[in-house]
Design a protein around this motif. Structure first.
Motif, short mmCIF file in Angstrom:
data_model
loop_
_atom_site.label_atom_id
_atom_site.label_comp_id
_atom_site.label_asym_id
_atom_site.label_seq_id
_atom_site.Cartn_x
_atom_site.Cartn_y
_atom_site.Cartn_z
N LEU A 13 -1.00 -9.45 -6.78
CA LEU A 13 -1.54 -9.10 -5.49
C LEU A 13 -1.10 -10.64 -5.20
O LEU A 13 -0.82 -10.90 -3.92
CB LEU A 13 -2.23 -8.57 -5.60
N ASP A 160 3.73 -6.27 3.62
CA ASP A 160 2.88 -7.87 3.33
C ASP A 160 1.27 -7.70 2.68
O ASP A 160 1.10 -8.73 2.93
CB ASP A 160 3.36 -8.44 4.05
N SER A 161 0.71 -6.34 3.32
CA SER A 161 -0.60 -6.35 2.76
C SER A 161 -1.02 -5.13 1.99
O SER A 161 -1.38 -4.05 2.55
CB SER A 161 -1.13 -6.32 3.86
N LYS A 164 -4.32 -3.45 2.17
CA LYS A 164 -5.56 -3.03 3.71
C LYS A 164 -4.24 -3.06 4.72
O LYS A 164 -3.49 -3.85 5.31
CB LYS A 164 -6.21 -4.50 3.76
N GLU A 165 -4.19 -2.18 5.26
CA GLU A 165 -3.40 -1.43 6.24
C GLU A 165 -2.81 -2.22 7.67
O GLU A 165 -2.42 -2.88 7.96
CB GLU A 165 -2.84 -0.26 6.76
N LYS A 167 -4.07 -5.05 7.96
CA LYS A 167 -3.46 -6.47 7.66
C LYS A 167 -1.91 -6.76 7.58
O LYS A 167 -0.92 -8.09 7.19
CB LYS A 167 -3.78 -6.78 6.71
N VAL A 168 -1.19 -5.57 7.99
CA VAL A 168 -0.22 -5.63 7.75
C VAL A 168 0.65 -6.25 9.01
O VAL A 168 0.74 -5.97 10.02
CB VAL A 168 0.40 -4.30 7.53
N THR A 169 1.35 -7.59 8.47
CA THR A 169 2.87 -7.85 9.63
C THR A 169 3.91 -7.86 9.70
O THR A 169 4.65 -8.05 10.48
CB THR A 169 2.14 -8.93 9.86
N LYS A 194 3.89 -5.65 -5.79
CA LYS A 194 2.44 -5.93 -5.42
C LYS A 194 1.56 -4.54 -5.49
O LYS A 194 1.67 -3.60 -5.08
CB LYS A 194 2.08 -6.69 -4.12
#
Length: 203
Positions: A13, A160-161, A164-165, A167-169, A194
């Motif tokens: 990660l 990109d996360s 934790k969904e 926090k996905v951007t 990741k």
């Protein structure tokens, strides 16, 4: 064992995902995807089947390398299910393969996982691990997007996360598939996978 697995997740990660970088040592963007056939698999309805690239008729193929035991895969499970449902009628085929040499990642565990999570894609297990090596899969989850000509057009993470969904951007996988469906080149073609390191057999 739990401590070892956790450390592999943390290390994986920590790898950044930047457009333009090349993380895969086995295959490259634009090359023909390695063929595979006869991989034992479970269908969403629990029936036994097999996976062969030549049998897939959809224009876009999303090949995901997964492992049931992996916390990163567990965190992404619902997103993969939602993705599969969203593209079901868009000429996109999602398939998954485990190559991990871990008991719960083999076919009996896959069948149980499909039933418990209501998985909506065919999920196979390659005992030989040949498909993992051919594609250069290094972590779970690890995604490969193939176009109509079965050339590799995206390699890497779903977003990109992974853990934790909320926090996905950036939606790398969706963006790549949407681009191909629109006849365009994905803006981001490769990112670092990741998740948990794949456990290949020694020798």
């Amino acid at each position: 064992m739990r401590k070892v697995l956790f450390s592999m997740v943390v290390v994986a990660l920590a790898i950044p995902a930047f457009a333009g970088e090349h993380y895969n040592k086995a295959v490259k963007i634009g090359q023909k995807a390695p063929a595979f056939s006869g991989i034992p698999a479970q269908a969403p309805n629990g029936e036994e089947t097999s996976l062969s690239l030549s049998d897939i008729k959809e224009d876009v193929v999303v090949l995901a390398f997964l492992a049931n035991h992996c916390p990163a895969v567990q965190a992404a499970d619902d997103r993969i299910i939602d993705f599969t449902a969203d593209y079901k009628d868009k000429n996109v085929r999602v398939i998954a393969v485990s190559v991990n040499d871990v008991q719960e990642d083999k076919l009996p565990g896959i069948k149980k996982h499909i039933a418990e999570k209501k998985i909506n894609y065919v999920y196979g297990y390659d005992e030989s691990q040949a498909i993992g090596k051919a594609y250069g899969a290094s972590a779970t989850p690890h995604f490969f997007v193939l176009d109509k000509d079965r050339n590799i057009r995206y390699i890497g993470a779903m977003d990109d996360s992974v853990m934790k969904e909320e926090k996905v951007t950036k939606h790398y996988l969706r963006d790549a598939v949407d681009a191909l469906l629109a006849g365009k080149t994905p803006a981001v073609e490769e990112t670092a996978p990741k998740g948990c390191g794949i456990q290949f057999k020694k020798g």
